[in-house]
Design an enzyme around this catalytic site. Structure first.
Site, PDB file in Angstrom:
ATOM      1  N   LYS A 145      19.248  14.564 109.206  1.00  0.00           N
ATOM      2  CA  LYS A 145      19.126  15.091 107.843  1.00  0.00           C
ATOM      3  C   LYS A 145      18.902  16.593 107.900  1.00  0.00           C
ATOM      4  CE  LYS A 145      16.823  10.799 107.328  1.00  0.00           C
ATOM      5  NZ  LYS A 145      15.575  10.073 107.432  1.00  0.00           N
TER       6      LYS A 145
ATOM      7  N   LYS B 269      10.663  22.158 115.784  1.00  0.00           N
ATOM      8  CA  LYS B 269      10.418  22.621 114.408  1.00  0.00           C
ATOM      9  C   LYS B 269       9.878  24.055 114.448  1.00  0.00           C
ATOM     10  CE  LYS B 269      10.825  18.834 111.526  1.00  0.00           C
ATOM     11  NZ  LYS B 269      10.466  17.556 112.116  1.00  0.00           N
TER      12      LYS B 269
ATOM     13  N   LYS C  41      23.428  16.068 117.318  1.00  0.00           N
ATOM     14  CA  LYS C  41      22.800  14.818 116.876  1.00  0.00           C
ATOM     15  C   LYS C  41      22.857  14.717 115.341  1.00  0.00           C
ATOM     16  CE  LYS C  41      18.397  13.978 115.884  1.00  0.00           C
ATOM     17  NZ  LYS C  41      16.955  13.821 115.873  1.00  0.00           N
TER      18      LYS C  41
HETATM   19  P1  TYM Z   1      13.441   8.791 111.424  1.00  0.00           P
HETATM   20  O1  TYM Z   1      13.126   8.456 110.024  1.00  0.00           O
HETATM   21  O2  TYM Z   1      13.750  10.203 111.750  1.00  0.00           O
HETATM   22  O3  TYM Z   1      14.668   7.930 111.928  1.00  0.00           O
HETATM   23  C1  TYM Z   1      14.690   6.499 111.845  1.00  0.00           C
HETATM   24  C2  TYM Z   1      15.336   5.933 113.093  1.00  0.00           C
HETATM   25  O4  TYM Z   1      16.684   6.392 113.207  1.00  0.00           O
HETATM   26  C3  TYM Z   1      16.890   6.922 114.519  1.00  0.00           C
HETATM   27  N1  TYM Z   1      17.886   8.000 114.451  1.00  0.00           N
HETATM   28  C4  TYM Z   1      18.930   8.106 115.285  1.00  0.00           C
HETATM   29  N2  TYM Z   1      19.337   7.330 116.299  1.00  0.00           N
HETATM   30  C5  TYM Z   1      20.464   7.705 116.950  1.00  0.00           C
HETATM   31  N3  TYM Z   1      21.184   8.816 116.612  1.00  0.00           N
HETATM   32  C6  TYM Z   1      20.807   9.612 115.593  1.00  0.00           C
HETATM   33  N4  TYM Z   1      21.528  10.680 115.270  1.00  0.00           N
HETATM   34  C7  TYM Z   1      19.617   9.283 114.878  1.00  0.00           C
HETATM   35  N5  TYM Z   1      18.950   9.847 113.834  1.00  0.00           N
HETATM   36  C8  TYM Z   1      17.880   9.055 113.589  1.00  0.00           C
HETATM   37  C9  TYM Z   1      15.522   7.452 114.940  1.00  0.00           C
HETATM   38  O5  TYM Z   1      15.426   7.583 116.342  1.00  0.00           O
HETATM   39  C10 TYM Z   1      14.606   6.385 114.375  1.00  0.00           C
HETATM   40  O6  TYM Z   1      14.489   5.298 115.270  1.00  0.00           O
HETATM   41  N6  TYM Z   1       8.949   8.911 113.603  1.00  0.00           N
HETATM   42  C11 TYM Z   1       9.977   8.016 113.135  1.00  0.00           C
HETATM   43  C12 TYM Z   1       9.478   7.007 112.116  1.00  0.00           C
HETATM   44  C13 TYM Z   1       8.307   6.219 112.584  1.00  0.00           C
HETATM   45  C14 TYM Z   1       8.335   5.167 113.533  1.00  0.00           C
HETATM   46  C15 TYM Z   1       6.980   4.740 113.636  1.00  0.00           C
HETATM   47  C16 TYM Z   1       9.338   4.576 114.306  1.00  0.00           C
HETATM   48  C17 TYM Z   1       7.030   6.384 112.149  1.00  0.00           C
HETATM   49  N7  TYM Z   1       6.234   5.480 112.783  1.00  0.00           N
HETATM   50  C18 TYM Z   1       6.626   3.681 114.509  1.00  0.00           C
HETATM   51  C19 TYM Z   1       8.969   3.526 115.159  1.00  0.00           C
HETATM   52  C20 TYM Z   1       7.635   3.100 115.251  1.00  0.00           C
HETATM   53  C21 TYM Z   1      11.065   8.853 112.466  1.00  0.00           C
HETATM   54  O7  TYM Z   1      10.829   9.919 111.979  1.00  0.00           O
HETATM   55  O8  TYM Z   1      12.289   8.258 112.395  1.00  0.00           O
END
Ligand code: TYM
Length: 326
Positions: free
Chosen positions: A198, A116, A195
């Site tokens: 968003k 970021k 990848k």
């Molecule tokens: P977030 O909201 O960015 O994404 C949610 C989940 O989707 C997966 N993901 C992907 N997997 C494969 N390929 C992609 N292109 C792709 N884009 C997104 C992410 O790896 C994620 O598993 N920090 C986390 C949210 C969170 C969380 C937690 C997760 C907060 N607390 C505790 C697990 C446990 C996040 O921003 O995910």
């Protein structure tokens, strides 16, 4: 843990935009499959999404939409406690306690933070300590397994580090969680081959409008190999995306068409579009039904929060005692 005790499975997703198929194949699908096997918890990480200061009304809408989307995908509220992160008392308190055992260096090495900054984002303290909040999310429920995409792997490592450190300092309270990251969907590519994310504006929405999805798929860039020439499916992003939806036979059939020639990228895009529509058809139908009853969704989130709060309160009590708070 006793042999027959079910494993506790937990994951979260931020309401930071419209969910996309990277979220679905990277995390949601694994989490939904695991609800059949374990003691499952899933939450909407609304506190995490505050790090980018979203507009309040937009945030509320996204939270509701995410809840609807997850339920449409097959989340069974009888099997999975589904809730909003901000409904859990104690998450912020545990975050503070963990902050006090977290070395700055550990957070300075976090890839998502460094990325970021490299993109010119001016970081706030929330963004910097994001992994500590995530550690609290996981540790407060003593989760055994955490299904996530590869981009969250380092955050899981930080969580494990903090749990080990805490246990060494104050006694064995936290479970050391294991990530679940299936190799085939660890990084779902976006329409530009990077990848899917968003923030890269390269997503295919999970429940997009049919016309827009078609337009997105048709806009996937390809090389200039003429239609008649054979093509290598393994070098084509359309094929990679198609594989997400297809079984082994379907994958082989499409690969053979690529290699056989007289099969253009336009045909491949059409196959991908049809695969997307077929795959999500039952979920789209269910979503239409659920959309009619927002009260039902809110009641599920409330019930889920009650269940999660009971566990969180127990852990927090142990933690407070261990660190010397009254
Ligand atoms: P977030 O909201 O960015 O994404 C949610 C989940 O989707 C997966 N993901 C992907 N997997 C494969 N390929 C992609 N292109 C792709 N884009 C997104 C992410 O790896 C994620 O598993 N920090 C986390 C949210 C969170 C969380 C937690 C997760 C907060 N607390 C505790 C697990 C446990 C996040 O921003 O995910």
């Amino acid at each position: 843990m006793s042999e027959n005790k079910k494993k506790r499975i937990l994951s979260g997703i931020q309401p930071s935009g419209v969910p996309h198929i990277g979220n679905f194949f990277g995390m949601m699908r694994q989490a939904l499959e695991l609800q059949e096997k374990g003691d499952a918890y899933l939450f909407i990480a609304d506190l995490h999404s505050l790090t980018v200061n979203p507009k309040p009304q937009e945030l509320r809408e996204r939270i509701d939409r995410l809840a609807l989307d997850f339920l449409a995908c097959g989340l069974d509220p009888e099997k999975t406690a589904f809730f909003r992160q901000s409904d859990i008392n104690g998450i912020c308190e545990l975050t503070w306690i963990l902050n006090c055992i977290t070395n700055m260096g550990l957070l300075e090495r976090a890839h998502s933070y460094k990325d970021k900054i490299a993109k010119g984002f001016v970081p706030n303290n929330g963004l910097f300590s994001y992994p500590v909040l995530m550690a609290s999310d996981i540790l407060i429920y003593k989760a055994d397994s955490v299904p996530v995409g590869k981009d969250q792997k380092q955050h899981l490592e930080i969580t494990r580090d903090l749990a080990i450190r805490f246990n060494q300092m104050y006694g064995d309270i936290f479970v050391i969680p294991e990530p679940i990251i299936p190799e085939t969907v660890a990084v779902v590519p976006g329409i530009d081959g990077q990848k899917m994310s968003k923030s890269y504006n390269n997503t295919i929405e999970l429940f997009g409008n049919e016309k827009q999805i078609r337009k997105k798929i048709m806009s996937i860039p390809t090389d200039s190999t003429p239609m008649e020439d054979p093509k290598d499916p393994d070098k084509c992003n359309i094929y990679k995306l198609y594989c997400l939806f297809a079984d082994e036979i379907q994958k082989e059939e499409l690969a053979a068409k690529y290699r056989g020639g007289n099969f253009g990228y336009g045909h491949a895009k059409q196959a991908l579009f049809e695969a997307y529509m077929d795959f999500f058809a039952p979920m789209r139908k269910r979503r239409e039904e659920l959309e009619k009853d927002p009260g039902y969704i809110q009641s599920i989130l409330k019930k889920g929060a009650e269940k999660a709060n009971a566990i969180a309160a127990e852990t927090l009590e142990e933690v407070r005692k261990a660190v010397g708070l009254r």
